[in-house]
Design a protein around this motif. Structure first.
Motif, PDB file in Angstrom:
ATOM      1  N   GLU A  79      42.660  47.889  52.199  1.00  9.94           N
ATOM      2  CA  GLU A  79      41.780  49.011  52.523  1.00  9.94           C
ATOM      3  C   GLU A  79      41.568  49.780  51.227  1.00  9.94           C
ATOM      4  OE1 GLU A  79      42.761  51.311  56.126  1.00  9.94           O
ATOM      5  OE2 GLU A  79      44.479  49.950  56.293  1.00  9.94           O
ATOM      6  N   GLY A  80      40.346  49.727  50.679  1.00 12.74           N
ATOM      7  CA  GLY A  80      40.160  50.331  49.372  1.00 12.74           C
ATOM      8  C   GLY A  80      38.862  51.084  49.232  1.00 12.74           C
ATOM      9  N   ARG A  81      38.851  52.022  48.268  1.00 14.82           N
ATOM     10  CA  ARG A  81      37.654  52.752  47.898  1.00 14.82           C
ATOM     11  C   ARG A  81      37.943  53.542  46.621  1.00 14.82           C
ATOM     12  NH1 ARG A  81      33.936  56.291  51.934  1.00 14.82           N
ATOM     13  NH2 ARG A  81      33.347  54.177  52.517  1.00 14.82           N
ATOM     14  N   ASP A  82      36.931  53.627  45.760  1.00 14.08           N
ATOM     15  CA  ASP A  82      36.994  54.472  44.566  1.00 14.08           C
ATOM     16  C   ASP A  82      38.196  54.168  43.677  1.00 14.08           C
ATOM     17  OD1 ASP A  82      34.673  55.725  45.397  1.00 14.08           O
ATOM     18  OD2 ASP A  82      35.729  57.328  46.440  1.00 14.08           O
ATOM     19  N   GLY A  83      38.432  52.875  43.448  1.00 14.00           N
ATOM     20  CA  GLY A  83      39.457  52.493  42.485  1.00 14.00           C
ATOM     21  C   GLY A  83      40.867  52.432  43.018  1.00 14.00           C
ATOM     22  N   GLU A  84      41.059  52.746  44.304  1.00  8.73           N
ATOM     23  CA  GLU A  84      42.398  52.669  44.886  1.00  8.73           C
ATOM     24  C   GLU A  84      42.346  51.845  46.162  1.00  8.73           C
ATOM     25  OE1 GLU A  84      44.482  56.321  45.370  1.00  8.73           O
ATOM     26  OE2 GLU A  84      44.254  56.917  43.270  1.00  8.73           O
ATOM     27  N   ALA A  85      43.526  51.420  46.636  1.00  2.62           N
ATOM     28  CA  ALA A  85      43.589  50.622  47.858  1.00  2.62           C
ATOM     29  C   ALA A  85      44.917  50.850  48.554  1.00  2.62           C
ATOM     30  CB  ALA A  85      43.413  49.145  47.543  1.00  2.62           C
ATOM     31  N   VAL A 130      49.859  48.378  40.982  1.00  2.00           N
ATOM     32  CA  VAL A 130      48.513  47.951  40.584  1.00  2.00           C
ATOM     33  C   VAL A 130      48.238  46.576  41.174  1.00  2.00           C
ATOM     34  CG1 VAL A 130      46.976  47.400  38.658  1.00  2.00           C
ATOM     35  CG2 VAL A 130      48.603  49.281  38.441  1.00  2.00           C
ATOM     36  N   PHE A 131      47.136  46.454  41.894  1.00  2.00           N
ATOM     37  CA  PHE A 131      46.755  45.170  42.503  1.00  2.00           C
ATOM     38  C   PHE A 131      45.742  44.479  41.604  1.00  2.00           C
ATOM     39  CE2 PHE A 131      44.357  42.405  45.396  1.00  2.00           C
ATOM     40  CZ  PHE A 131      45.395  41.763  46.050  1.00  2.00           C
ATOM     41  N   THR A 132      46.038  43.226  41.239  1.00  2.00           N
ATOM     42  CA  THR A 132      45.200  42.456  40.322  1.00  2.00           C
ATOM     43  C   THR A 132      44.891  41.096  40.932  1.00  2.00           C
ATOM     44  OG1 THR A 132      47.140  41.511  39.214  1.00  2.00           O
ATOM     45  CG2 THR A 132      46.253  43.581  38.317  1.00  2.00           C
ATOM     46  N   SER A 133      44.150  40.276  40.194  1.00  2.00           N
ATOM     47  CA  SER A 133      43.907  38.885  40.586  1.00  2.00           C
ATOM     48  C   SER A 133      44.722  37.968  39.689  1.00  2.00           C
ATOM     49  CB  SER A 133      42.419  38.525  40.426  1.00  2.00           C
ATOM     50  OG  SER A 133      41.592  39.353  41.198  1.00  2.00           O
ATOM     51  N   VAL A 134      45.179  36.846  40.251  1.00  2.00           N
ATOM     52  CA  VAL A 134      45.873  35.843  39.455  1.00  2.00           C
ATOM     53  C   VAL A 134      45.025  34.581  39.429  1.00  2.00           C
ATOM     54  CG1 VAL A 134      47.239  35.033  41.426  1.00  2.00           C
ATOM     55  CG2 VAL A 134      48.050  34.599  39.108  1.00  2.00           C
ATOM     56  N   VAL A 135      44.875  33.984  38.242  1.00  2.00           N
ATOM     57  CA  VAL A 135      44.047  32.782  38.073  1.00  2.00           C
ATOM     58  C   VAL A 135      44.899  31.704  37.422  1.00  2.00           C
ATOM     59  CG1 VAL A 135      41.919  31.834  37.128  1.00  2.00           C
ATOM     60  CG2 VAL A 135      42.016  34.256  37.739  1.00  2.00           C
ATOM     61  N   VAL A 177      46.546  51.167  42.653  1.00  2.00           N
ATOM     62  CA  VAL A 177      45.295  51.110  41.910  1.00  2.00           C
ATOM     63  C   VAL A 177      44.667  49.741  42.171  1.00  2.00           C
ATOM     64  CG1 VAL A 177      44.200  51.175  39.637  1.00  2.00           C
ATOM     65  CG2 VAL A 177      46.172  52.643  40.114  1.00  2.00           C
ATOM     66  N   MET A 178      43.419  49.718  42.597  1.00  2.00           N
ATOM     67  CA  MET A 178      42.725  48.462  42.861  1.00  2.00           C
ATOM     68  C   MET A 178      42.044  47.983  41.571  1.00  2.00           C
ATOM     69  SD  MET A 178      41.551  45.854  44.315  1.00  2.00           S
ATOM     70  CE  MET A 178      42.162  45.960  45.990  1.00  2.00           C
ATOM     71  N   ALA A 179      42.558  46.904  41.008  1.00  2.00           N
ATOM     72  CA  ALA A 179      41.993  46.331  39.785  1.00  2.00           C
ATOM     73  C   ALA A 179      41.594  44.878  40.016  1.00  2.00           C
ATOM     74  CB  ALA A 179      42.981  46.440  38.630  1.00  2.00           C
ATOM     75  N   ALA A 180      41.230  44.570  41.269  1.00  2.00           N
ATOM     76  CA  ALA A 180      40.816  43.207  41.609  1.00  2.00           C
ATOM     77  C   ALA A 180      39.538  43.233  42.425  1.00  2.00           C
ATOM     78  CB  ALA A 180      41.929  42.502  42.387  1.00  2.00           C
ATOM     79  N   CYS A 181      38.713  44.254  42.213  1.00  2.00           N
ATOM     80  CA  CYS A 181      37.493  44.414  42.989  1.00  2.00           C
ATOM     81  C   CYS A 181      36.290  44.329  42.051  1.00  2.00           C
ATOM     82  CB  CYS A 181      37.509  45.756  43.713  1.00  2.00           C
ATOM     83  SG  CYS A 181      36.002  46.103  44.634  1.00  2.00           S
TER      84      CYS A 181
END
Length: 412
Positions: free
Chosen positions: A29-35, A344-349, A43-47
């Motif tokens: 559940e996220g909005r404006d850089g947070e989730a 901090v939420f990120t993506s892993v590749v 901090v949402m850093a995977a959007c």
């Protein structure tokens, strides 16, 4: 007897889907850089909502009004009963924005690229960057053209393949405008020269760059001053436009042909009213508020500079996609977990999306990230990286010297 259901995930995927916090299919559940993830605010850093428009009240209000007027679904394909005035208005707006004759909108960005398939006929040759998005790969596979893939951004390799195909075959070069894993921009000036030299059409997927790059947000073509060199562009409303859906924009004859032949257009329910209205509202904001692009690039610069100062390798990206190169798959997964533990939420590749042993953490930054968010991102990577030994430990502060008795007396 063999069972067709007897399939298993790859070892890498089993690692990514085992017990404990995992990067895939997390409810967010996220909005404006947070989730909010698992009850914790991070901090949402995977959007990929680079401009932060999915939460903009003008965009959400437009979507709500469309639902009130048209309902939640068109319940039909664009071909039969599923075309709204909203779709036609959005198509005109997209074509005008990109300086193309016509456009058609699709239900998803993936389907926009699949809609290219009717152009790939028998005897044709398609040249694709090896790092192109899966939807472009699928589109070429579904067509009848010969597929030739060139090494990522290797113009020499591409030219040799073009020379070998010179003759009667119709040719197309397709590329991502902004490559989504490591944030590289395609080498459009060189691609345009090669396309002209060898009589090939040039198609650019602007999923991640339209709305973001260029003085007016028109993508990589505007960024390089080559708007007239791209024959056809595809894109999505799910990144900078804060909505969902896709589009193709190009010559009117080509768009008309695809409108009646592309299976991903004519055999699927059309883009929902709310999504079309949201995309239209977002396009207006993109045109009127260039400061959003300025802000997201400033956020990216500060995060990238901070990560490099800590000792991380962030590659060559100069865009809001910031890769943090880790290496081995297991360590990449551990780093992702540690960064999440720090908030901090990120993506892993990892492989096969990248070469084995070249796993990375991917940051997608937004105009709505605040200075506090930037500090929290850098703090999380510093703490996690030091715990795992990926960066040097924090320097020890010099011990305080005791005051000499005379100085102490003087102070007192």
């Amino acid at each position: 007897m063999a069972d067709i259901f007897a399939k298993q995930l790859s070892p890498v995927m089993r690692t990514m889907t085992g017990p404990g916090p995992r990067p895939l299919y997390q409810a967010v559940e996220g909005r404006d850089g947070e989730a909010l993830i698992g009850g914790a605010r991070v901090v949402m850093a995977a959007c990929n909502d680079y401009l932060g428009l999915s939460g903009d009240p003008r965009v959400s209000t437009a979507a709500a009004r469309a639902v009130e007027r048209y309902g939640t679904s068109c319940s039909g394909s664009r071909l039969i009963g599923g075309t709204l005035p909203l779709h036609e208005e959005l198509e005109r707006a997209v074509a005008a924005f990109l300086g193309q004759e016509a456009a058609i909108v699709t239900t998803t960005g993936h389907q926009a690229n699949l809609a290219l398939t009717p152009l790939f006929g028998g005897g044709d040759v398609v040249f694709s960057d090896m790092a192109n998005h899966a939807s472009l790969v699928d589109a070429v596979r579904a067509g009848r053209a010969e597929s030739r893939r060139y090494r990522h951004s290797d113009m020499g390799h591409l030219e040799r393949q073009l020379v070998a195909a010179d003759g009667e075959a119709a040719k197309m070069i397709i590329t991502d405008g902004l490559f989504s894993v490591e944030g590289h921009v395609c080498r459009l000036p060189e691609l345009a020269v090669l396309a002209r030299r060898h009589g090939a059409r040039l198609v650019v997927d602007g999923a991640h760059d339209i709305g973001l790059l260029g003085a007016g947000g028109r993508g990589v073509a505007e960024h390089f001053g080559l708007m007239d060199e791209v024959d056809l562009c595809t894109g999505t409303f799910s990144k900078c436009f804060g909505s969902i859906g896709g589009f193709l924009a190009g010559p009117a004859e080509v768009i008309h042909f695809l409108r009646y032949t592309a299976r991903s257009v004519i055999f699927t329910a059309s883009m929902p009213p709310a999504s079309a209205a949201a995309a239209l509202a977002a396009l207006e904001v993109i045109v009127r508020e260039p400061e959003r692009r300025t802000r997201v690039f400033e956020v990216a610069r500060r995060v990238r500079t901070g990560l490099r100062a800590l000792g991380f390798d962030t590659g060559e990206s100069l865009t809001p996609i910031v890769p943090v190169h880790i290496g081995e798959t297991g360590m990449c997964g551990r780093m992702w977990q540690e960064v999440l533990h720090e908030g901090v939420f990120t993506s892993v590749v990892v492989a096969p999306a990248v070469a084995e042993g070249h796993g990375l953490i991917r940051l997608s930054l937004q105009a709505t990230h605040t200075d506090d968010h930037i500090a929290r991102i850098l703090g999380a990577f510093a703490a996690a990286g030091r715990r795992l030994g990926l960066i040097p430990p924090q320097p020890q502060a010099a011990p305080h010297q005791r005051l000499a008795p005379a100085t102490a007396a003087g102070v007192s």
